[in-house]
Motif scaffolding. Structure first.
Motif, short mmCIF file in Angstrom:
data_model
loop_
_atom_site.label_atom_id
_atom_site.label_comp_id
_atom_site.label_asym_id
_atom_site.label_seq_id
_atom_site.Cartn_x
_atom_site.Cartn_y
_atom_site.Cartn_z
N ILE A 1 0.84 -1.20 0.00
CA ILE A 1 0.00 0.00 0.00
C ILE A 1 0.87 1.25 0.00
O ILE A 1 0.65 2.19 -0.76
N GLN A 2 1.88 1.25 0.83
CA GLN A 2 2.81 2.38 0.91
C GLN A 2 3.48 2.61 -0.44
O GLN A 2 3.56 3.73 -0.92
N LYS A 3 3.97 1.55 -1.04
CA LYS A 3 4.63 1.65 -2.35
C LYS A 3 3.67 2.21 -3.40
O LYS A 3 4.03 3.08 -4.19
N ASP B 1 -7.47 -7.34 -4.06
CA ASP B 1 -6.87 -6.36 -4.96
C ASP B 1 -6.45 -5.13 -4.15
O ASP B 1 -7.25 -4.24 -3.87
N VAL B 2 -5.17 -5.10 -3.80
CA VAL B 2 -4.66 -4.00 -2.97
C VAL B 2 -4.76 -2.66 -3.70
O VAL B 2 -5.09 -1.65 -3.10
N ALA B 3 -4.49 -2.66 -5.00
CA ALA B 3 -4.57 -1.41 -5.77
C ALA B 3 -5.99 -0.85 -5.75
O ALA B 3 -6.19 0.36 -5.60
N CYS C 1 -6.59 0.75 -2.44
CA CYS C 1 -5.92 2.05 -2.38
C CYS C 1 -6.67 3.10 -3.19
O CYS C 1 -6.86 4.23 -2.74
N ASP C 2 -7.06 2.72 -4.41
CA ASP C 2 -7.79 3.67 -5.27
C ASP C 2 -9.08 4.12 -4.60
O ASP C 2 -9.45 5.29 -4.71
N ASP C 3 -9.74 3.22 -3.93
CA ASP C 3 -10.98 3.57 -3.25
C ASP C 3 -10.73 4.55 -2.11
O ASP C 3 -11.53 5.45 -1.86
N LYS D 1 -10.02 8.07 -3.88
CA LYS D 1 -10.82 8.39 -5.07
C LYS D 1 -11.23 9.86 -5.14
O LYS D 1 -11.36 10.41 -6.22
N ASP D 2 -11.41 10.52 -4.03
CA ASP D 2 -11.82 11.93 -4.02
C ASP D 2 -10.67 12.88 -3.71
O ASP D 2 -10.90 14.07 -3.49
N GLN D 3 -9.46 12.37 -3.69
CA GLN D 3 -8.30 13.21 -3.37
C GLN D 3 -7.52 13.53 -4.63
O GLN D 3 -7.46 12.75 -5.57
#
Length: 107
Positions: free
Chosen positions: A34-36, A76-78, A81-83, A86-88
């Motif tokens: 997640i950090q990466k 699905d880690v990506a 993360c995207d979720d 998503k608003d940032q």
């Protein structure tokens, strides 16, 4: 930013990473992925917004509830993360806007 701010920032980061190292290995792997991902995608408020600290808190709560890391983040880690972002606004968004402006100037 003064030298005190830099020292305090390093101190906070080290304490944060000590918490990460205290996680079970499967949680550590997920956290590092997640950090990466966030370091590549670059949410603008990543450093100041506490996003990584929030994830660490979330993981610690999951451990306390005796849940596996995949129960928390899914397969699905990506997508996880995207979720979260998503608003940032991301640095990728800023770069895309700059490229679009440059293309608009050339025409």
């Amino acid at each position: 930013m003064g030298i005190r701010d830099i020292i305090e920032g390093k101190r906070e980061w080290r304490a944060h990473m000590a918490r990460v190292k205290a996680l079970p290995s499967d949680y550590q792997i997920a956290y590092k992925e997640i950090q990466k991902y966030f370091f590549k995608v670059g949410p603008v408020d990543l450093v100041e917004g506490g996003l990584l600290s929030g994830i660490l808190d979330f993981f610690e709560e999951g451990i306390a509830a005796d849940k596996g890391v995949l129960e928390l983040v899914g397969n699905d880690v990506a997508a996880f993360c995207d979720d979260l972002i998503k608003d940032q606004r991301t640095y990728a968004d800023i770069y895309q806007e700059a490229v679009s402006k440059e293309i608009g100037k050339d025409q």
